[in-house]
Motif scaffolding. Structure first.
Motif, PDB file in Angstrom:
ATOM      1  N   ASN A 146      -1.419  -9.163   5.762  1.00 62.38           N
ATOM      2  CA  ASN A 146      -0.744  -7.838   6.245  1.00 62.38           C
ATOM      3  C   ASN A 146      -0.475  -7.187   4.883  1.00 62.38           C
ATOM      4  OD1 ASN A 146      -0.365  -8.728   8.987  1.00 62.38           O
ATOM      5  ND2 ASN A 146       0.947 -10.235   8.348  1.00 62.38           N
ATOM      6  N   ALA A 147      -0.371  -5.673   5.314  1.00 64.24           N
ATOM      7  CA  ALA A 147       0.036  -4.643   4.476  1.00 64.24           C
ATOM      8  C   ALA A 147       1.108  -3.953   4.616  1.00 64.24           C
ATOM      9  CB  ALA A 147      -1.293  -3.544   4.476  1.00 64.24           C
ATOM     10  N   VAL A 148       1.853  -3.547   3.713  1.00 60.26           N
ATOM     11  CA  VAL A 148       3.112  -2.767   3.930  1.00 60.26           C
ATOM     12  C   VAL A 148       3.161  -1.380   3.033  1.00 60.26           C
ATOM     13  CG1 VAL A 148       4.422  -4.050   2.503  1.00 60.26           C
ATOM     14  CG2 VAL A 148       5.687  -3.015   4.351  1.00 60.26           C
ATOM     15  N   ILE A 202       9.272  -4.778   1.995  1.00 56.97           N
ATOM     16  CA  ILE A 202       8.245  -5.722   1.624  1.00 56.97           C
ATOM     17  C   ILE A 202       8.622  -7.255   1.848  1.00 56.97           C
ATOM     18  CG2 ILE A 202       7.153  -6.640  -0.439  1.00 56.97           C
ATOM     19  CD1 ILE A 202       7.391  -3.694  -1.710  1.00 56.97           C
ATOM     20  N   LEU A 203       9.989  -7.447   1.460  1.00 56.96           N
ATOM     21  CA  LEU A 203      10.445  -8.799   1.680  1.00 56.96           C
ATOM     22  C   LEU A 203      10.486  -9.112   3.389  1.00 56.96           C
ATOM     23  CD1 LEU A 203      13.242  -8.634  -0.689  1.00 56.96           C
ATOM     24  CD2 LEU A 203      11.569 -10.433  -0.727  1.00 56.96           C
ATOM     25  N   ARG A 204      10.631  -8.408   4.191  1.00 55.15           N
ATOM     26  CA  ARG A 204      10.658  -8.333   5.657  1.00 55.15           C
ATOM     27  C   ARG A 204       8.933  -8.899   5.977  1.00 55.15           C
ATOM     28  NH1 ARG A 204       8.787  -6.186  10.026  1.00 55.15           N
ATOM     29  NH2 ARG A 204       9.587  -6.826  11.827  1.00 55.15           N
ATOM     30  N   VAL A 215       0.826  -1.379   0.044  1.00 55.39           N
ATOM     31  CA  VAL A 215       0.115   0.032   0.024  1.00 55.39           C
ATOM     32  C   VAL A 215       0.914   1.193   0.163  1.00 55.39           C
ATOM     33  CG1 VAL A 215      -1.847  -1.221   0.871  1.00 55.39           C
ATOM     34  CG2 VAL A 215      -0.477  -0.253   2.551  1.00 55.39           C
ATOM     35  N   SER A 216       0.349   2.366   0.282  1.00 52.74           N
ATOM     36  CA  SER A 216       1.194   3.639   0.394  1.00 52.74           C
ATOM     37  C   SER A 216       0.691   4.583   1.427  1.00 52.74           C
ATOM     38  CB  SER A 216       0.733   4.288  -1.029  1.00 52.74           C
ATOM     39  OG  SER A 216       1.389   5.557  -1.224  1.00 52.74           O
ATOM     40  N   ALA A 217       1.707   5.221   1.766  1.00 51.34           N
ATOM     41  CA  ALA A 217       1.590   6.479   2.924  1.00 51.34           C
ATOM     42  C   ALA A 217       0.823   7.498   2.191  1.00 51.34           C
ATOM     43  CB  ALA A 217       2.856   6.803   3.242  1.00 51.34           C
ATOM     44  N   ALA A 218       0.613   7.540   0.877  1.00 48.79           N
ATOM     45  CA  ALA A 218      -0.374   8.714   0.621  1.00 48.79           C
ATOM     46  C   ALA A 218      -1.867   8.419   1.140  1.00 48.79           C
ATOM     47  CB  ALA A 218      -0.710   8.192  -1.101  1.00 48.79           C
ATOM     48  N   ARG A 222       7.121   0.561   6.646  1.00 46.82           N
ATOM     49  CA  ARG A 222       8.471   0.059   6.335  1.00 46.82           C
ATOM     50  C   ARG A 222       8.588  -1.057   7.227  1.00 46.82           C
ATOM     51  NH1 ARG A 222      11.682   1.067   2.939  1.00 46.82           N
ATOM     52  NH2 ARG A 222      13.340   0.787   4.266  1.00 46.82           N
ATOM     53  N   GLU A 223       9.691  -0.978   8.224  1.00 43.17           N
ATOM     54  CA  GLU A 223       9.904  -2.186   8.912  1.00 43.17           C
ATOM     55  C   GLU A 223       9.123  -2.186  10.252  1.00 43.17           C
ATOM     56  OE1 GLU A 223      12.332  -0.236   7.659  1.00 43.17           O
ATOM     57  OE2 GLU A 223      13.438  -1.668   6.516  1.00 43.17           O
ATOM     58  N   THR A 224       8.276  -0.984  10.746  1.00 43.01           N
ATOM     59  CA  THR A 224       7.672  -0.726  11.789  1.00 43.01           C
ATOM     60  C   THR A 224       6.446  -1.094  11.583  1.00 43.01           C
ATOM     61  OG1 THR A 224       9.557   0.588  12.255  1.00 43.01           O
ATOM     62  CG2 THR A 224       7.539   0.571  13.682  1.00 43.01           C
TER      63      THR A 224
END
Length: 277
Positions: free
Chosen positions: A189-191, A230-232, A124-127, A249-251
């Motif tokens: 999950n979404a990232v 994404i890979l995480r 997804v996106s922070a937009a 991101r990672e959080t």
């Protein structure tokens, strides 16, 4: 392990495919047109994700070849400067960025369950949290969402491409929350991978900034850095069994407040299922 990655020919998509292949996965790389990949354990399948008929054909092709899947990364994304609708009358941001992945996920769900424990990762996106392309002032402008027919969303009146893109990503996030609550054996999950200097940035960039495009992209994350986030979520053993979460991101983070509205989640799911069949 059998993994499926959409948007596989893009800047982050190629890296995701490469790293999954390096770890030994058989990777189904979904691209809009024929593309080449360096690893022998990559199977390329083409599809236009704005076409539900093409998504159904793709899903049938995948399931005919693989009886079980372990990972689906809905990475495909697109930005359109003008308002265009697909054959189903749906605005293209919603068609590509939401309905294509929604339909593919549901068509592949039995095959993912056959490979359980399996994962679905929605990019997804922070937009979603701020639809201003120029961040002037302190007050963000989160994307809005009203329960109206999906064919009416991102309508002609007041159409803003970046807002339309953000709204489509919000739909994907909310549908993922709904699926995570009702599915056992497959995590969803979404990232938000962050703003990486990929081709979609070129499509989003206002005309007056085009001459400075190369300089602007150098200030952004690299495609490798975006893909790492994404890979995480896709592969980290510590996230085994974790579902219904949003990662900035990672959080792990809290997504826009509107995304937690249960009634709206149900509306997103039902409306999307009605169109995709």
């Amino acid at each position: 392990m059998i993994s499926v990655v959409t948007g596989a020919a893009g800047g982050m998509g190629r890296i995701i495919v490469r790293e999954l292949a390096r770890r030994g996965d058989t990777v189904v790389a979904v691209t809009r047109s024929v593309a080449q990949f360096e690893h022998e354990n990559v199977e390329v399948m083409t599809a236009d994700l704005s076409s539900l008929d093409d998504v159904r054909r793709l899903a049938a092709q995948i399931t005919a070849r693989h009886g079980a899947l372990h990972l689906l990364v809905n990475n495909a994304g697109a930005h359109f400067r003008d308002r265009v609708v697909n054959a189903d009358g749906v605005e293209m941001h919603i068609a590509v960025n939401h309905l294509g992945g929604f339909a593919l996920t549901n068509l592949l769900l039995p095959t993912l369950l056959a490979g359980a424990p399996a994962r679905v990762v929605n990019v997804v996106s922070a937009a979603m949290t701020d639809t201003r392309q120029m961040k002037i002032g302190r007050h963000p402008r989160p994307v809005t969402l009203e329960p109206t027919p999906l064919t009416d969303l991102n309508g002609e009146a007041g159409f803003e491409p970046f807002t339309a893109y953000a709204r489509a990503k919000l739909l994907t996030l909310m549908a993922g929350y709904r699926l995570a609550e009702t599915t056992t054996g497959v995590t969803v999950n979404a990232v938000n991978p962050g703003v990486a200097g990929t081709k979609i940035v070129d499509d989003m960039m206002p005309a007056f900034m085009k001459p400075f495009g190369a300089m602007v992209k150098r200030s952004m994350l690299t495609p490798e850095q975006g893909a790492d986030a994404i890979l995480r979520v896709a592969t980290d053993p510590d996230l085994e069994g974790v579902t219904g979460r949003y990662f900035d991101r990672e959080t792990e983070a809290r997504s826009p407040e509107i995304s937690y509205d249960r009634a709206l989640q149900e509306w997103v799911w039902t409306s999307s299922a009605t169109i995709t069949g």
